[in-house]
Design an enzyme around this catalytic site. Structure first.
Site, short mmCIF file in Angstrom:
data_model
loop_
_atom_site.label_atom_id
_atom_site.label_comp_id
_atom_site.label_asym_id
_atom_site.label_seq_id
_atom_site.Cartn_x
_atom_site.Cartn_y
_atom_site.Cartn_z
CG ASP A 259 -2.17 0.64 1.08
OD1 ASP A 259 -2.56 0.85 -0.07
OD2 ASP A 259 -2.80 1.00 2.10
CB SER A 260 3.63 2.29 -1.38
OG SER A 260 4.45 3.32 -1.86
N GLY A 311 -2.63 9.08 -8.14
CA GLY A 311 -3.39 10.32 -8.18
C GLY A 311 -4.67 10.24 -8.98
CB CYS A 316 -5.98 10.85 -5.27
SG CYS A 316 -6.16 9.12 -5.06
CG ASP A 349 -5.56 1.36 -6.84
OD1 ASP A 349 -6.74 1.60 -6.53
OD2 ASP A 349 -4.58 1.55 -6.09
NE ARG A 397 -10.47 7.55 7.49
CZ ARG A 397 -10.52 7.50 8.81
NH1 ARG A 397 -11.04 8.50 9.50
NH2 ARG A 397 -10.04 6.47 9.47
NE ARG A 412 -2.01 5.16 -0.49
CZ ARG A 412 -2.21 4.34 -1.49
NH1 ARG A 412 -2.15 3.06 -1.30
NH2 ARG A 412 -2.49 4.79 -2.69
N GLY A 484 -20.98 12.73 -25.06
CA GLY A 484 -21.01 11.31 -24.63
C GLY A 484 -21.75 11.10 -23.32
N GLY A 485 -22.02 12.17 -22.57
CA GLY A 485 -22.81 12.05 -21.34
C GLY A 485 -24.23 12.53 -21.62
P1 XMP Z 1 -11.28 5.42 -6.24
O1 XMP Z 1 -11.27 6.33 -7.44
O2 XMP Z 1 -11.74 4.06 -6.56
O3 XMP Z 1 -9.74 5.32 -5.81
O4 XMP Z 1 -12.04 6.03 -5.11
C1 XMP Z 1 -9.30 4.44 -4.82
C2 XMP Z 1 -7.79 4.41 -4.81
O5 XMP Z 1 -7.24 5.68 -4.47
C3 XMP Z 1 -5.97 5.51 -3.85
N1 XMP Z 1 -5.98 6.28 -2.60
C4 XMP Z 1 -5.42 7.49 -2.47
N2 XMP Z 1 -4.68 8.22 -3.33
N3 XMP Z 1 -4.51 9.93 -1.69
C5 XMP Z 1 -4.20 9.45 -2.92
O6 XMP Z 1 -3.52 10.14 -3.68
C6 XMP Z 1 -5.24 9.24 -0.78
O7 XMP Z 1 -5.51 9.71 0.31
C7 XMP Z 1 -5.71 7.95 -1.19
N4 XMP Z 1 -6.42 7.00 -0.55
C8 XMP Z 1 -6.57 5.97 -1.45
C9 XMP Z 1 -5.78 4.03 -3.61
O8 XMP Z 1 -4.91 3.54 -4.60
C10 XMP Z 1 -7.20 3.50 -3.75
O9 XMP Z 1 -7.24 2.13 -4.12
#
Ligand code: XMP
Length: 497
Positions: A259-260, A311, A316, A349, A397, A412, A484-485
């Protein structure tokens, strides 16, 4: 007509899913002929390409068992003490119904102090030693307890509990076996799942089974060699994580996921090598990465799967705060094109808001998608519903938000012991979405329709068609994205099924 992926993604632009669109191909099979079966890692097969993110507002035991029952897999987050994370892994692996009640356990001499003892489940289970690993003696339901007079409420639980005769069913009963059990035993409203040697696993009620069996198409699910659901867990790269790893392995974890936000580091590479050396049978997912060079490093270190995205998640702020990252469509395509050469599956992801995003991620080379926001707000995500402006919502969050880091997830985003915490995520709320057991099957059907439009009857065939340049893409202009939307309406109802 259109561009081959290799041309489109080599022009110096970073594209998100919304930037690109596939041109339709040729259909010569029905939607139901599309198979979405896949692999999470080299050795973990799945029936559906869906993974729930290791975030503390997304995946704990309940989400992980639901994801496994849908043919996907959940990754339990690590923003918790080691023993709690390991016990969640154990509890997911110890049942075959996508229902997780987590009852309170007491011994016969205990007293129920308040309604808090029924918070996680409407039943308190009474066992010989008061722990789940001893013989079941009886139970007390929330409604039975409420009906007791005040004097009785303060007495030992065995003076008013219902005895457990004949409540017990085997731990690995599937949903259809549970259903058959309740059809046969008309007078019973609950059953207690028990493992060999009398270890109590959980309680399942008739009401829950009736509800879940109405949901569409629950198949065989993701079952491991031991007959229980498969489950993953998140892991950091510090020294203390070696001890966490040991607990997770003892609990039977099927895969560990780093988780990084920037996985291409000496810390992660060393840790991947450590895991592979100590537990050669355990699959490891490295990440996150967004470039081919990052991916190559982690593959060379021994990663069995790669998590792609920096990101792109809905919560994020990494790209804004650190100026580093990549558009998710480009990142998935680039990383998958190198990882496929080593037969390492890729997880796309973050950034999934619609079924169309899942189609794009999978066709561009991912073997699975990992979702946070798409699953948060469901019944199975941790936390309680709240009301905001008259609508029911749940907290969602970022693990790099100040709030989550304060609870412990700073490894992380911070490396070691940074004194100044800088947030790379936000705290928000998402609308109530109901049960994942209901909306994920619809989402998967929509994904199959996307594959059908592209003439791809499986992930492998989509990847082949993309690589050969048979599937064509284009970049959408801003106006094309608006077109498209839904547009031009005064109001509309956004209901997909
Ligand atoms: P979605 O778009 O599915 O994204 O809500 C989930 C993924 O976002 C990452 N993640 C973060 N990335 N700051 C970030 O830049 C954060 O605080 C954060 N928390 C989660 C992570 O890869 C997750 O699976």
């Amino acid at each position: 007509d259109g561009f081959a992926a290799t041309k489109l993604f080599n022009q110096g632009y970073s594209y998100t899913y919304d930037d690109v669109i596939f041109l339709p191909h040729y259909i010569d099979f029905p939607t139901d002929a599309v198979s979405l079966s896949t692999r999470l890692t080299r050795r973990v097969p799945l029936l559906a390409p869906i993974i729930s993110s290791p975030m503390d507002t997304v995946t704990e035991g309940c989400m992980a068992s639901a994801m496994a029952s849908l043919g996907g897999l959940g990754i339990i987050h690590s923003n918790l003490p080691t023993d709690v994370q390991a016990s969640m892994v154990r509890s997911v692996k110890s049942r075959r119904v996508p229902i997780l009640s987590t009852p309170t356990f007491m011994s016969a001499s205990h007293r129920i102090e308040s309604l808090d003892d029924f918070e996680s489940c409407p039943y308190v289970l009474v066992t010989q030693s008061g722990s789940p690993s001893s013989k079941l003696l009886g139970y007390v339901s929330r409604s039975d307890w409420l009906q007791l007079d005040d004097h009785k409420k303060g007495t030992r639980i065995d003076t008013y509990m219902t005895s457990s005769d004949e409540l017990v069913v085997p731990w690995n009963y599937s949903l259809s076996q549970m259903d058959a059990y309740f059809q046969e035993k008309r007078e019973r409203d609950l059953a207690v799942l028990v493992r060999e040697e009398q270890e109590v696993v959980d309680v399942v009620t008739r009401e829950e089974v009736e509800k879940v069996k109405e949901y569409p198409r629950l198949g065989a699910g993701t079952v491991g060699p031991d007959g229980g659901w498969r489950v993953g867990a998140a892991l950091g790269t510090r020294e203390v994580d070696k001890e966490r790893l040991e607990h997770l392995v003892k609990a039977g974890v099927d895969v560990v996921v780093f988780d990084s936000s920037q996985g291409n580091s000496i810390y992660q590479i060393e840790m991947i090598k450590y895991v592979k050396r100590m537990y050669p049978d355990l699959d490891v997912v490295g990440g996150n990465v967004v470039t081919m060079a990052q991916a190559e490093n982690l593959i060379n270190a021994g990663a069995d799967g790669l998590r792609v995205g920096m990101g792109s998640g809905s919560i994020c702020t990494t790209q804004e705060v650190c100026a580093v990252g990549r558009g998710q469509a480009t990142a998935v395509y680039k990383v998958a094109s190198i990882a496929s050469q080593s037969d390492v599956p890729v997880i796309a992801d973050g950034g999934i808001s619609y079924s169309g995003h899942i189609v794009k991620a999978l066709v561009l080379g991912a073997s699975t998608v990992m979702m946070g926001g798409f699953l948060a707000g469901s019944i199975e995500s941790p936390g309680a519903y709240e009301y905001q402006n008259g609508s029911q919502v749940k907290k969602y969050r970022g693990m790099g938000s100040l709030e989550a880091m304060t609870k412990g997830s700073d490894a992380r985003y911070l490396g070691d012991k940074a004194k100044l915490k800088i947030a790379q995520g936000v705290v928000g709320a998402v609308a109530d979405k109901g049960s994942v057991l209901k909306f994920i099957p619809y989402t998967m059907q929509a994904v199959k329709q996307g594959f059908q439009d592209l003439g791809a009857s499986s992930l492998q065939s989509a990847h082949d068609l993309l690589r050969k340049g048979v599937l064509r893409l284009e970049v959408r202009t801003g106006a094309a994205q608006v077109e498209g939307g839904v547009h031009g309406l005064v109001s509309y109802e956004k209901k997909a099924f």
